[in-house]
Design a protein around this motif. Structure first.
Motif, PDB file in Angstrom:
ATOM      1  N   SER A 188       0.834  -1.198   0.000  1.00  9.07           N
ATOM      2  CA  SER A 188       0.000   0.000   0.000  1.00  9.07           C
ATOM      3  C   SER A 188       0.874   1.256   0.000  1.00  9.07           C
ATOM      4  O   SER A 188       2.046   1.215   0.348  1.00  9.07           O
ATOM      5  CB  SER A 188      -0.928   0.008   1.210  1.00  9.07           C
ATOM      6  OG  SER A 188      -0.181   0.089   2.390  1.00  9.07           O
TER       7      SER A 188
ATOM      8  N   ALA B 146       1.736   5.141   1.225  1.00 14.17           N
ATOM      9  CA  ALA B 146       1.606   6.063   2.351  1.00 14.17           C
ATOM     10  C   ALA B 146       2.171   7.396   1.885  1.00 14.17           C
ATOM     11  O   ALA B 146       3.374   7.545   1.714  1.00 14.17           O
ATOM     12  CB  ALA B 146       2.377   5.542   3.562  1.00 14.17           C
ATOM     13  N   HIS B 147       1.286   8.345   1.631  1.00 13.56           N
ATOM     14  CA  HIS B 147       1.701   9.669   1.185  1.00 13.56           C
ATOM     15  C   HIS B 147       1.483  10.672   2.305  1.00 13.56           C
ATOM     16  O   HIS B 147       0.367  10.820   2.796  1.00 13.56           O
ATOM     17  CB  HIS B 147       0.914  10.111  -0.053  1.00 13.56           C
ATOM     18  CG  HIS B 147       1.299   9.358  -1.275  1.00 13.56           C
ATOM     19  ND1 HIS B 147       0.413   9.052  -2.257  1.00 13.56           N
ATOM     20  CD2 HIS B 147       2.481   8.849  -1.677  1.00 13.56           C
ATOM     21  CE1 HIS B 147       1.022   8.386  -3.216  1.00 13.56           C
ATOM     22  NE2 HIS B 147       2.278   8.244  -2.872  1.00 13.56           N
ATOM     23  N   TYR B 148       2.544  11.345   2.685  1.00 18.02           N
ATOM     24  CA  TYR B 148       2.508  12.395   3.700  1.00 18.02           C
ATOM     25  C   TYR B 148       2.663  13.717   2.962  1.00 18.02           C
ATOM     26  O   TYR B 148       3.655  13.923   2.258  1.00 18.02           O
ATOM     27  CB  TYR B 148       3.644  12.201   4.710  1.00 18.02           C
ATOM     28  CG  TYR B 148       3.508  10.900   5.464  1.00 18.02           C
ATOM     29  CD1 TYR B 148       2.890  10.871   6.706  1.00 18.02           C
ATOM     30  CD2 TYR B 148       3.966   9.705   4.921  1.00 18.02           C
ATOM     31  CE1 TYR B 148       2.745   9.684   7.398  1.00 18.02           C
ATOM     32  CE2 TYR B 148       3.822   8.507   5.606  1.00 18.02           C
ATOM     33  CZ  TYR B 148       3.205   8.504   6.841  1.00 18.02           C
ATOM     34  OH  TYR B 148       3.053   7.327   7.510  1.00 18.02           O
TER      35      TYR B 148
ATOM     36  N   SER C 198      -0.322  16.271   6.388  1.00 16.37           N
ATOM     37  CA  SER C 198      -1.603  15.629   6.115  1.00 16.37           C
ATOM     38  C   SER C 198      -1.337  14.173   5.733  1.00 16.37           C
ATOM     39  O   SER C 198      -0.458  13.885   4.915  1.00 16.37           O
ATOM     40  CB  SER C 198      -2.304  16.359   4.962  1.00 16.37           C
ATOM     41  OG  SER C 198      -3.467  15.677   4.572  1.00 16.37           O
ATOM     42  N   PHE C 199      -2.109  13.265   6.333  1.00 14.96           N
ATOM     43  CA  PHE C 199      -1.963  11.835   6.036  1.00 14.96           C
ATOM     44  C   PHE C 199      -3.310  11.156   6.221  1.00 14.96           C
ATOM     45  O   PHE C 199      -3.917  11.254   7.300  1.00 14.96           O
ATOM     46  CB  PHE C 199      -0.917  11.200   6.969  1.00 14.96           C
ATOM     47  CG  PHE C 199      -0.787   9.722   6.796  1.00 14.96           C
ATOM     48  CD1 PHE C 199      -0.222   9.199   5.656  1.00 14.96           C
ATOM     49  CD2 PHE C 199      -1.233   8.860   7.778  1.00 14.96           C
ATOM     50  CE1 PHE C 199      -0.096   7.829   5.487  1.00 14.96           C
ATOM     51  CE2 PHE C 199      -1.113   7.491   7.627  1.00 14.96           C
ATOM     52  CZ  PHE C 199      -0.542   6.971   6.484  1.00 14.96           C
ATOM     53  N   GLU C 200      -3.787  10.504   5.166  1.00 12.79           N
ATOM     54  CA  GLU C 200      -5.046   9.754   5.200  1.00 12.79           C
ATOM     55  C   GLU C 200      -6.190  10.555   5.819  1.00 12.79           C
ATOM     56  O   GLU C 200      -6.808  10.128   6.783  1.00 12.79           O
ATOM     57  CB  GLU C 200      -4.858   8.427   5.925  1.00 12.79           C
ATOM     58  CG  GLU C 200      -3.986   7.456   5.186  1.00 12.79           C
ATOM     59  CD  GLU C 200      -3.915   6.098   5.877  1.00 12.79           C
ATOM     60  OE1 GLU C 200      -4.394   5.957   7.022  1.00 12.79           O
ATOM     61  OE2 GLU C 200      -3.371   5.180   5.252  1.00 12.79           O
ATOM     62  N   GLN C 201      -6.457  11.702   5.299  1.00 13.78           N
ATOM     63  CA  GLN C 201      -7.553  12.568   5.720  1.00 13.78           C
ATOM     64  C   GLN C 201      -7.412  13.106   7.146  1.00 13.78           C
ATOM     65  O   GLN C 201      -8.357  13.647   7.711  1.00 13.78           O
ATOM     66  CB  GLN C 201      -8.904  11.873   5.542  1.00 13.78           C
ATOM     67  CG  GLN C 201      -9.173  11.478   4.107  1.00 13.78           C
ATOM     68  CD  GLN C 201     -10.490  10.748   3.940  1.00 13.78           C
ATOM     69  OE1 GLN C 201     -11.101  10.314   4.906  1.00 13.78           O
ATOM     70  NE2 GLN C 201     -10.919  10.624   2.706  1.00 13.78           N
ATOM     71  N   ASN C 202      -6.245  12.957   7.736  1.00  7.68           N
ATOM     72  CA  ASN C 202      -5.947  13.550   9.046  1.00  7.68           C
ATOM     73  C   ASN C 202      -4.883  14.612   8.849  1.00  7.68           C
ATOM     74  O   ASN C 202      -4.000  14.475   8.003  1.00  7.68           O
ATOM     75  CB  ASN C 202      -5.436  12.489  10.027  1.00  7.68           C
ATOM     76  CG  ASN C 202      -6.493  11.471  10.344  1.00  7.68           C
ATOM     77  OD1 ASN C 202      -7.595  11.813  10.738  1.00  7.68           O
ATOM     78  ND2 ASN C 202      -6.165  10.198  10.168  1.00  7.68           N
TER      79      ASN C 202
ATOM     80  N   HIS D 175       5.276  -0.231   3.398  1.00 11.72           N
ATOM     81  CA  HIS D 175       4.478   0.644   2.533  1.00 11.72           C
ATOM     82  C   HIS D 175       5.375   1.408   1.558  1.00 11.72           C
ATOM     83  O   HIS D 175       6.541   1.657   1.853  1.00 11.72           O
ATOM     84  CB  HIS D 175       3.684   1.656   3.374  1.00 11.72           C
ATOM     85  CG  HIS D 175       2.784   1.024   4.364  1.00 11.72           C
ATOM     86  ND1 HIS D 175       1.579   0.460   4.027  1.00 11.72           N
ATOM     87  CD2 HIS D 175       2.925   0.840   5.699  1.00 11.72           C
ATOM     88  CE1 HIS D 175       1.001  -0.033   5.114  1.00 11.72           C
ATOM     89  NE2 HIS D 175       1.811   0.177   6.140  1.00 11.72           N
TER      90      HIS D 175
END
Length: 105
Positions: free
Chosen positions: A2, A4-6, A18-22, A50
């Motif tokens: 998967s 993982a974009h920060y 920002s990470f996964e809508q947080n 990831h």
């Protein structure tokens, strides 16, 4: 594997990750502090299997790659330079004055 974009973004009150809508922040140290925070998180995500990347959102909304797990060095050379610039070495302390001894009379 998967992804993982920060994403490092600037808002009116500081720099955030920002990470996964947080959204996390504001990060101490401004833009560089947010980038360092994102790279540290992405490094761990990469170790966990990831495809991890850090992206920087520009003022026009475009995304630029700032760091990729497995392709870029960790720790980042620019992060170490920024850390040293943000926390300059302290001046050497002056030695304490020698204790004054009284001769016994």
């Amino acid at each position: 594997m998967s992804r993982a974009h920060y994403v490092v973004v600037e808002r009116e009150d500081g720099w955030y990750v920002s990470f996964e809508q947080n959204v996390y922040g504001p990060c101490p140290g401004g833009r560089i502090g947010a980038l360092i925070t994102a790279v540290q998180a992405a490094q761990q995500a990469g170790k966990d299997g990831h495809e991890a990347q850090v992206l920087l959102r520009g003022s026009t909304g475009t995304l630029a790659r700032a760091w990729t797990y497995g392709a870029d060095p960790y720790p980042c050379p620019w992060a170490e330079e920024a850390r040293l610039g943000a926390f300059p070495a302290k001046a050497a302390r002056k030695p304490a004055p020698a204790a004054i001894s009284k001769e016994a009379s």
